[in-house]
Write a protein that holds these residues in place. Structure first.
Motif, PDB file in Angstrom:
ATOM      1  N   ARG A 437       0.822  -1.211   0.000  1.00  0.00           N
ATOM      2  CA  ARG A 437       0.000   0.000   0.000  1.00  0.00           C
ATOM      3  C   ARG A 437       0.858   1.264   0.000  1.00  0.00           C
ATOM      4  NH1 ARG A 437      -4.125   1.894   4.798  1.00  0.00           N
ATOM      5  NH2 ARG A 437      -5.531   3.150   3.523  1.00  0.00           N
ATOM      6  N   ALA A 438       1.983   1.220   0.732  1.00  0.00           N
ATOM      7  CA  ALA A 438       2.846   2.393   0.825  1.00  0.00           C
ATOM      8  C   ALA A 438       4.223   1.969   1.322  1.00  0.00           C
ATOM      9  CB  ALA A 438       2.256   3.448   1.757  1.00  0.00           C
ATOM     10  N   ILE A 439       5.223   2.766   0.963  1.00  0.00           N
ATOM     11  CA  ILE A 439       6.575   2.615   1.499  1.00  0.00           C
ATOM     12  C   ILE A 439       6.875   3.861   2.316  1.00  0.00           C
ATOM     13  CG2 ILE A 439       9.029   2.410   0.937  1.00  0.00           C
ATOM     14  CD1 ILE A 439       8.183   0.977  -1.637  1.00  0.00           C
ATOM     15  N   LYS A 440       7.352   3.649   3.545  1.00  0.00           N
ATOM     16  CA  LYS A 440       7.618   4.769   4.439  1.00  0.00           C
ATOM     17  C   LYS A 440       9.011   4.630   5.034  1.00  0.00           C
ATOM     18  CE  LYS A 440       2.746   5.324   5.755  1.00  0.00           C
ATOM     19  NZ  LYS A 440       1.766   5.316   6.880  1.00  0.00           N
ATOM     20  N   THR A 441       9.630   5.768   5.350  1.00  0.00           N
ATOM     21  CA  THR A 441      10.908   5.751   6.042  1.00  0.00           C
ATOM     22  C   THR A 441      10.692   5.250   7.470  1.00  0.00           C
ATOM     23  OG1 THR A 441      10.642   8.036   6.786  1.00  0.00           O
ATOM     24  CG2 THR A 441      11.762   7.686   4.669  1.00  0.00           C
ATOM     25  N   PRO A 442      11.778   4.838   8.169  1.00  0.00           N
ATOM     26  CA  PRO A 442      11.602   4.352   9.548  1.00  0.00           C
ATOM     27  C   PRO A 442      10.913   5.346  10.473  1.00  0.00           C
ATOM     28  CG  PRO A 442      13.788   3.779   8.742  1.00  0.00           C
ATOM     29  CD  PRO A 442      13.172   4.666   7.707  1.00  0.00           C
ATOM     30  N   ASP A 443      11.029   6.648  10.165  1.00  0.00           N
ATOM     31  CA  ASP A 443      10.356   7.638  11.015  1.00  0.00           C
ATOM     32  C   ASP A 443       8.974   8.026  10.497  1.00  0.00           C
ATOM     33  OD1 ASP A 443      11.101   9.028   8.791  1.00  0.00           O
ATOM     34  OD2 ASP A 443      12.193  10.615   9.840  1.00  0.00           O
ATOM     35  N   GLY A 444       8.463   7.276   9.486  1.00  0.00           N
ATOM     36  CA  GLY A 444       7.082   7.454   9.062  1.00  0.00           C
ATOM     37  C   GLY A 444       6.845   8.371   7.888  1.00  0.00           C
ATOM     38  N   GLN A 445       7.907   8.881   7.237  1.00  0.00           N
ATOM     39  CA  GLN A 445       7.721   9.755   6.082  1.00  0.00           C
ATOM     40  C   GLN A 445       7.367   8.933   4.842  1.00  0.00           C
ATOM     41  OE1 GLN A 445       7.865  13.195   6.306  1.00  0.00           O
ATOM     42  NE2 GLN A 445       7.998  12.723   8.501  1.00  0.00           N
ATOM     43  N   LEU A 446       6.349   9.369   4.096  1.00  0.00           N
ATOM     44  CA  LEU A 446       5.888   8.634   2.913  1.00  0.00           C
ATOM     45  C   LEU A 446       6.914   8.721   1.789  1.00  0.00           C
ATOM     46  CD1 LEU A 446       3.543   7.046   1.581  1.00  0.00           C
ATOM     47  CD2 LEU A 446       2.683   9.234   0.747  1.00  0.00           C
ATOM     48  N   VAL A 447       7.299   7.559   1.260  1.00  0.00           N
ATOM     49  CA  VAL A 447       8.222   7.487   0.127  1.00  0.00           C
ATOM     50  C   VAL A 447       7.450   7.248  -1.166  1.00  0.00           C
ATOM     51  CG1 VAL A 447      10.160   6.218  -0.900  1.00  0.00           C
ATOM     52  CG2 VAL A 447      10.097   6.625   1.581  1.00  0.00           C
ATOM     53  N   ARG A 448       6.443   6.339  -1.092  1.00  0.00           N
ATOM     54  CA  ARG A 448       5.698   5.977  -2.297  1.00  0.00           C
ATOM     55  C   ARG A 448       4.363   5.390  -1.892  1.00  0.00           C
ATOM     56  NH1 ARG A 448       7.785   1.657  -6.940  1.00  0.00           N
ATOM     57  NH2 ARG A 448       6.019   1.898  -8.358  1.00  0.00           N
ATOM     58  N   SER A 449       3.308   5.668  -2.683  1.00  0.00           N
ATOM     59  CA  SER A 449       1.974   5.134  -2.430  1.00  0.00           C
ATOM     60  C   SER A 449       1.516   4.331  -3.644  1.00  0.00           C
ATOM     61  CB  SER A 449       0.995   6.272  -2.144  1.00  0.00           C
ATOM     62  OG  SER A 449      -0.315   5.760  -1.961  1.00  0.00           O
ATOM     63  N   PHE A 450       0.699   3.288  -3.401  1.00  0.00           N
ATOM     64  CA  PHE A 450       0.294   2.390  -4.488  1.00  0.00           C
ATOM     65  C   PHE A 450      -1.212   2.317  -4.701  1.00  0.00           C
ATOM     66  CE2 PHE A 450       4.317   0.840  -2.820  1.00  0.00           C
ATOM     67  CZ  PHE A 450       5.073   0.675  -3.974  1.00  0.00           C
ATOM     68  N   ASP A 451      -2.020   2.908  -3.835  1.00  0.00           N
ATOM     69  CA  ASP A 451      -3.482   2.775  -3.932  1.00  0.00           C
ATOM     70  C   ASP A 451      -4.039   3.439  -5.191  1.00  0.00           C
ATOM     71  OD1 ASP A 451      -4.319   1.173  -1.914  1.00  0.00           O
ATOM     72  OD2 ASP A 451      -4.689   2.772  -0.473  1.00  0.00           O
ATOM     73  N   GLY A 452      -5.090   2.816  -5.742  1.00  0.00           N
ATOM     74  CA  GLY A 452      -5.868   3.427  -6.814  1.00  0.00           C
ATOM     75  C   GLY A 452      -5.125   3.681  -8.105  1.00  0.00           C
ATOM     76  N   GLN A 453      -4.354   2.699  -8.587  1.00  0.00           N
ATOM     77  CA  GLN A 453      -3.636   2.847  -9.852  1.00  0.00           C
ATOM     78  C   GLN A 453      -4.577   2.452 -11.005  1.00  0.00           C
ATOM     79  OE1 GLN A 453       0.641   1.443  -9.629  1.00  0.00           O
ATOM     80  NE2 GLN A 453      -0.115   0.560  -7.723  1.00  0.00           N
TER      81      GLN A 453
END
Length: 698
Positions: A437-453
């Protein structure tokens, strides 16, 4: 006398001076370069010669479900390594280490004899090995311990095929661990220590640590609770049906996210080496199967979108259709007679769908199926996705087209088909399926989202809505009655496909399936159930539909989706379907039974219902008292059936009753064509689901 040197000598001296000057300039510039520009690189090179480096493994990124629940994490582990130059008596040390580490002495001796600054002895020591080695380190010069990280899966077998597993160096080897390895692996660090030219420790040696960096967090579209529900349903269905394999996939139709993906057989990624490699595959992705009738909604939607049929179209099914001189039978040999478009869906009439396919023609059929994405890989983020097989279009005959229209002579992957049906469920939009669904850094920052392609629109919202309504009829009045969920409109389709083995369709070997979604409109989940080679009962409506009904009911309750339809309790004495109450708490069983019009009484003690006096799926007069037995370990559902009284029923009624109960029937006419006068198994007998009852007619 003239003492001045000749002109030629002056020229030579000048040239020599210029040469020496250029040489000095070259040397000077090189010294400047070494001292300034190349200094960091040369220092690093010198350090690499004078510093011994012990790798520090990073913590691999966590894998969580959509709500942040941990599915894969890392913990500390200890490993043993050697610095061969520091060892004294290698043979003696290898003998002692062989006993401590449970390894061959010759293998350890070879490692201790290498001309290397660093050698692994054993990774991931057990607690006993670690404690023993720590107590003996004083007698083992050159032997050291280092803290590493190791992968663990706190929920064991949960979503094992999806998650995959890692190797000894924490590298992803299967599943999502492999697909997203570059995000999860992090960056290695090192423990560096200065040593002499002989590889020995030196006084006042410098030490430094290059810190490792933890990998990114992978958040999945999977919901851990829904995954557990699917795992439990898989386990029950596997035991009850005796199938070769069971697959269950749950998808969120508005985003394309997979909410659950379960299968049996499976494995435990914590101990993956203890299981056969074939269990590592996620069957819904890696296996293409003949879909049978669960493919029919695609044919229906394609024909409506192409304009080659309409809701008012009429059909007639005599039980077969002759195409190019070959007779192709409907699943019901006696035929369905005159039907509407909605009727051929409700009755799963092969003849009606053959006419839909032939009405479209080869080109439009192939174009539409390709538009639904079934002739291509979906691109889901799991390894080894298979490609469905269709006959080459240039060689397809009318006969091939007619049979393909009801889901035979072609194969699709379960993930491809549930993605196509999700497009019908969400109003016509084909979305790319995904597990991450998403890739996040260890501190929770969004790197990439996959929903609704979004991929493309495959049918209009009007066509999608019409197909949904017709699929509701399958569950309300057709072959999918056992998939009903009280209080909700459920759309679905049963499927029973003959298996293809070594390129040949095998008689008597089936794949029983059900695909559906709820509530309609605005579905929250699409579920595909597939049971490979069930023993006994083999129709999708008997084998897979009940599994769907139980699972969908649990999911809708978990999602706290309120009922969308008024629940009409049948009048006392009116025929009503007996619900499945096994495995429910007494409170929930009481409520469900009341919805269907049945009072209950309990016997025994326990937290769940383990048996019910009347097997679910059959029909009894509303108001019939059901006795529910309480306990702690439920009997496997779908396994036992009470044989009803078929006497005085017509053939059609007897077949229908047997189908609803999960029995097979064979008719022995004895010259008669009327009512049943005798049955081979007495009424009230408990038999295995799928047992054949022979009926004699008057």
């Amino acid at each position: 006398m003239n003492d001045r040197p000749p002109l030629m000598l002056k020229r030579r001296n000048f040239v020599a001076m210029i040469g020496f000057g250029l040489f000095d300039l070259l040397i000077g510039s090189r010294l400047v370069t070494i001292q300034t520009l190349d200094a960091p690189k040369l220092k690093k090179l010198a350090d690499s010669i004078h510093f011994r480096s012990v790798p520090l493994a990073p913590f691999r990124g966590n894998i969580t479900d959509r709500h942040g629940r941990l599915l894969a994490g890392s913990h500390h582990a200890f490993s043993a390594y050697a610095i061969p130059a520091q060892t004294k008596s290698r043979k003696t040390e290898s003998i002692l280490l062989a006993d401590i580490l449970d390894m061959e002495q010759s293998r350890l001796l070879r490692r201790l004899s290498r001309h290397q600054g660093f050698v692994w002895l054993k990774r991931r020591l057990t607690p006993k090995e670690l404690a023993t080695l720590k107590s003996q380190l004083a007698a083992l010069p050159g032997i050291h311990l280092v803290t590493e990280t190791a992968r663990y899966y706190p929920e064991g077998e949960l979503a094992a095929g999806v998650l995959g597993f890692t190797g000894i160096d924490n590298q992803g080897l299967a599943g999502l661990e492999m697909v997203y390895d570059k995000y999860l692996k992090g960056e290695r660090g090192a423990l560096q220590e200065e040593f002499t030219a002989y590889g020995e420790n030196m006084p006042f040696a410098r030490q430094r640590i290059v810190p490792s960096r933890q990998g990114d967090t992978l958040e999945l579209s999977i919901d851990e609770n829904i995954q557990w529900m699917a795992e439990r349903a898989c386990e029950h269905a596997m035991i009850a049906t005796g199938g070769r394999a069971v697959m269950i996939t749950v998808m969120h139709p508005k985003t394309g996210g997979v909410l659950a993906m379960a299968q049996r057989p499976t494995f435990n990624p914590n101990h993956f080496k203890d299981f056969p490699a074939k269990n590592y595959r996620e069957l819904a992705v890696t296996d293409a199967i003949p879909p049978g009738s669960i493919f029919k909604p695609v044919t229906l939607a394609s024909a409506l979108e192409a304009g080659t049929t309409n809701p008012g179209a009429g059909f007639f099914c005599p039980g077969f259709k002759v195409v190019l001189g070959r007779r192709v039978n409907c699943w019901r040999p006696s035929g369905h007679g005159a039907e509407s478009l909605a009727d051929i869906v409700k009755n799963s009439c092969n003849v009606g769908f053959m006419e839909l396919g032939l009405g479209m023609g080869v080109d439009r059929f192939y174009e539409s199926v390709g538009h639904f994405g079934l002739m291509h890989r979906t691109g889901i983020d799991l390894p080894g996705e298979a490609l469905g097989l269709f006959p080459r279009k240039a060689r397809v005959t009318a006969l091939d087209l007619a049979i393909m229209a009801f889901g035979q002579t072609l194969t699709v992957t379960p993930i491809g088909l549930i993605t196509a049906i999700s497009a019908i469920a969400n109003g016509g939009e084909l979305l790319k399926p995904h597990v991450a669904r998403a890739i996040k850094t260890p501190d929770g920052q969004l790197v990439r989202s996959f929903d609704g392609q979004r991929v493309r629109r495959v049918v209009s919202s009007e066509v999608a809505s019409l197909v949904q309504r017709m699929m509701i009829g399958v569950v309300d009045k057709g072959s999918g009655k056992l998939a009903q969920v009280p209080g909700y409109k459920v759309a679905g389709k049963t499927g029973t496909a003959q298996k293809v083995i070594n390129g040949r369709t095998e008689k008597g070997i089936y794949i029983a399936s059900f695909i559906g979604f709820a509530p309609v409109p605005n579905p929250a989940a699409v579920i595909l159930i597939s049971v490979d080679e069930p023993q006994g009962a083999f129709y999708g409506g008997q084998v897979a539909a009940p599994v769907f009904g139980r699972l969908m009911r649990d999911i809708l309750r978990y999602m706290k989706i309120p009922p969308t339809e008024p629940i009409k309790k049948p009048r006392v004495g009116e025929a009503a379907m007996v619900p499945d109450l096994v495995d429910l708490s007494p409170e929930v069983a009481y409520q469900d039974a009341a919805v269907f019009g049945f009072p209950v009484q309990f016997k025994g003690q326990g937290k769940i219902v383990v048996d019910q006096s009347v097997t679910y799926g059959g029909y009894r007069p509303a108001g019939t008292l059901l006795t529910l037995t309480l306990g702690d370990h439920p009997r496997d559902y779908l396994q036992w059936v009470t044989v009803p009284n078929f006497r005085r029923l017509t053939v059609a009624s007897a077949h229908q009753l047997a189908f609803e109960l999960g029995l097979n029937t064979a008719v022995r006419h004895n010259g008669g064509h009327g009512q049943v006068v005798h049955q081979s198994i007495s009424p009230g007998t408990q038999v295995k689901s799928g047992t054949t009852v022979v009926l004699d007619l008057a």
